[in-house]
Design an enzyme around this catalytic site. Structure first.
Site, PDB file in Angstrom:
ATOM      1  N   GLY A 121      -3.103  11.185   6.653  1.00 25.54           N
ATOM      2  CA  GLY A 121      -1.908  12.038   6.675  1.00 25.54           C
ATOM      3  C   GLY A 121      -0.704  11.417   7.358  1.00 25.54           C
ATOM      4  N   PHE A 122      -0.958  10.650   8.409  1.00 27.22           N
ATOM      5  CA  PHE A 122       0.170  10.140   9.184  1.00 27.22           C
ATOM      6  C   PHE A 122      -0.071   8.708   9.646  1.00 27.22           C
ATOM      7  CE2 PHE A 122       0.107  14.697   9.532  1.00 27.22           C
ATOM      8  CZ  PHE A 122       1.427  15.036   9.252  1.00 27.22           C
ATOM      9  N   HIS A 182      -2.859   4.670  -2.863  1.00 27.86           N
ATOM     10  CA  HIS A 182      -3.919   5.328  -2.086  1.00 27.86           C
ATOM     11  C   HIS A 182      -3.728   6.835  -2.250  1.00 27.86           C
ATOM     12  CE1 HIS A 182      -5.940   5.892   2.144  1.00 27.86           C
ATOM     13  NE2 HIS A 182      -6.685   6.332   1.146  1.00 27.86           N
ATOM     14  N   ASP A 222      -7.775   0.859   7.151  1.00 27.19           N
ATOM     15  CA  ASP A 222      -6.455   1.476   7.008  1.00 27.19           C
ATOM     16  C   ASP A 222      -6.268   2.493   8.119  1.00 27.19           C
ATOM     17  OD1 ASP A 222      -4.045   2.416   5.974  1.00 27.19           O
ATOM     18  OD2 ASP A 222      -4.990   3.623   4.398  1.00 27.19           O
ATOM     19  N   GLY A 223      -5.209   2.315   8.912  1.00 24.89           N
ATOM     20  CA  GLY A 223      -4.899   3.286   9.957  1.00 24.89           C
ATOM     21  C   GLY A 223      -5.187   2.757  11.337  1.00 24.89           C
ATOM     22  N   GLY A 224      -4.115   2.586  12.107  1.00 18.65           N
ATOM     23  CA  GLY A 224      -4.271   2.148  13.495  1.00 18.65           C
ATOM     24  C   GLY A 224      -4.540   0.661  13.673  1.00 18.65           C
ATOM     25  N   ASP A 252       0.870   5.327   0.118  1.00 19.14           N
ATOM     26  CA  ASP A 252       0.117   6.562   0.318  1.00 19.14           C
ATOM     27  C   ASP A 252       0.740   7.654  -0.533  1.00 19.14           C
ATOM     28  OD1 ASP A 252      -1.815   5.721   2.319  1.00 19.14           O
ATOM     29  OD2 ASP A 252      -0.087   5.433   3.624  1.00 19.14           O
ATOM     30  N   HIS A 311       0.857  -1.180   0.000  1.00 13.93           N
ATOM     31  CA  HIS A 311       0.000   0.000   0.000  1.00 13.93           C
ATOM     32  C   HIS A 311       0.902   1.242   0.000  1.00 13.93           C
ATOM     33  CE1 HIS A 311      -3.765   2.054   1.459  1.00 13.93           C
ATOM     34  NE2 HIS A 311      -2.880   2.885   2.005  1.00 13.93           N
TER      35      HIS A 311
HETATM   36  C1  DX5 Z   1      -2.898   7.272   6.656  1.00  9.29           C
HETATM   37  C2  DX5 Z   1      -2.519   6.229   5.640  1.00  9.29           C
HETATM   38  C3  DX5 Z   1      -2.280   4.853   6.163  1.00  9.29           C
HETATM   39  C4  DX5 Z   1      -1.146   4.754   7.138  1.00  9.29           C
HETATM   40  C5  DX5 Z   1      -1.417   3.633   8.113  1.00  9.29           C
HETATM   41  O1  DX5 Z   1      -3.005   8.482   5.989  1.00  9.29           O
HETATM   42  O2  DX5 Z   1      -3.521   6.128   4.650  1.00  9.29           O
HETATM   43  O3  DX5 Z   1      -2.046   3.942   5.066  1.00  9.29           O
HETATM   44  O4  DX5 Z   1       0.075   4.480   6.497  1.00  9.29           O
HETATM   45  O5  DX5 Z   1      -0.396   3.621   9.026  1.00  9.29           O
HETATM   46  P1  DX5 Z   1      -0.538   2.881  10.436  1.00  9.29           P
HETATM   47  O6  DX5 Z   1      -0.816   1.444  10.134  1.00  9.29           O
HETATM   48  O7  DX5 Z   1       0.789   3.118  11.057  1.00  9.29           O
HETATM   49  O8  DX5 Z   1      -1.666   3.536  11.156  1.00  9.29           O
HETATM   50 ZN    ZN Z   2      -3.365   4.564   3.172  1.00 12.58          ZN
END
Ligand code: DX5
Ligand code: ZN
Length: 232
Positions: free
Chosen positions: A155-156, A79, A188-190, A48, A46
């Site tokens: 974003g992060f 993404h 996606d995320g967390g 970003d 994936h």
């Molecule tokens: C957030 C991204 C995610 C991110 C997930 O903007 O879309 O793909 O990389 O990162 P983790 O798994 O560390 O939350």
């Molecule tokens: Zn992502």
């Protein structure tokens, strides 16, 4: 390798696709990170792609996908976490992605964007931010391959999952089952090995994971543990 969704490879909850989000990888060794994740057992990668405008960060470019293509034959997801996906999709001469995921709140005319993505030979993913409602995008379920529910504000990496995520997955699973829509349901995320069980139970069949894979130092065990949740 043509992209085959978790849904196509099996039933919605019989197989879990684990997609490695490279945002959390070691940028000085991206090729080796791809190899490490592949040998640990991930199913896809994936990327970003950010613009410093839709989100206050910058990340991967089409050149990264092309450069990393030589390290693996696993599918690549792009993404697009950027404000103008239509323009960007028209201008990218090359985007070595098997699937392009666009954020719903960046699409003036989602169907047109989906067509643009398909015209490039890619599968279509639709991403929802934590404030987007699943019900509002149900009409698109028959036109997409994957619905991505962001568990964090885009974003992060490394953020904690928003508490409404599981509920959104359950709603999306119910709507897609009622419509008989064959979509992959991704989070996606967390995502980490502790909350994966709840996400899978709610109906997710694709877990997109960054920090919990690349920054744990025990990627193989994390993947094994997650697969063990559904495979005896
Ligand atoms: C957030 C991204 C995610 C991110 C997930 O903007 O879309 O793909 O990389 O990162 P983790 O798994 O560390 O939350
Ligand atoms: Zn992502």
């Amino acid at each position: 390798m043509p992209y085959r969704s978790a849904f196509e490879r099996s039933g919605p909850v019989e197989v879990i696709e684990i997609s490695a989000s490279l945002l959390a990888a070691d940028y000085a060794r991206l090729g080796q990170e791809v190899k490490r994740a592949e040998s640990a057992g991930v199913d896809s990668f994936h990327f970003d792609m950010m613009d410093g405008h839709y989100v206050p960060n910058l990340a991967f470019t089409p050149q990264h996908l092309t450069a990393l293509r030589q390290y693996t034959r696993l599918p690549f997801y792009a993404h697009l976490e950027l404000a103008n996906p239509d323009e960007v999709l028209s201008k990218f001469a090359v985007l070595d992605a098997d699937m392009v995921i666009v954020q719903k709140d960046t699409l003036p005319d989602p169907e047109k964007t989906f067509e643009k993505i398909r015209a490039r030979g890619c599968k279509v993913g639709l991403g929802l931010s934590p404030v987007d409602s699943v019900e509002d995008c149900a009409s698109y379920f028959s036109q997409i391959d994957l619905l991505l529910i962001l568990g964090v504000f885009p974003g992060f990496g490394g953020q904690t999952m928003q508490p409404n995520t599981i509920e959104k997955i359950a709603v999306a699973r119910k709507i897609s089952a009622d419509m008989n829509a064959r979509i992959t349901l991704a989070v996606d995320g967390g995502v980490n090995h502790k909350n994966s069980g709840g996400l899978i139970n709610a109906g997710a069949n694709c877990l997109i994971m960054g920090s919990a894979l690349f920054q744990e130092g025990r990627m193989k065990q994390v993947i094994k543990q997650i697969r063990g949740l559904i495979e005896p």
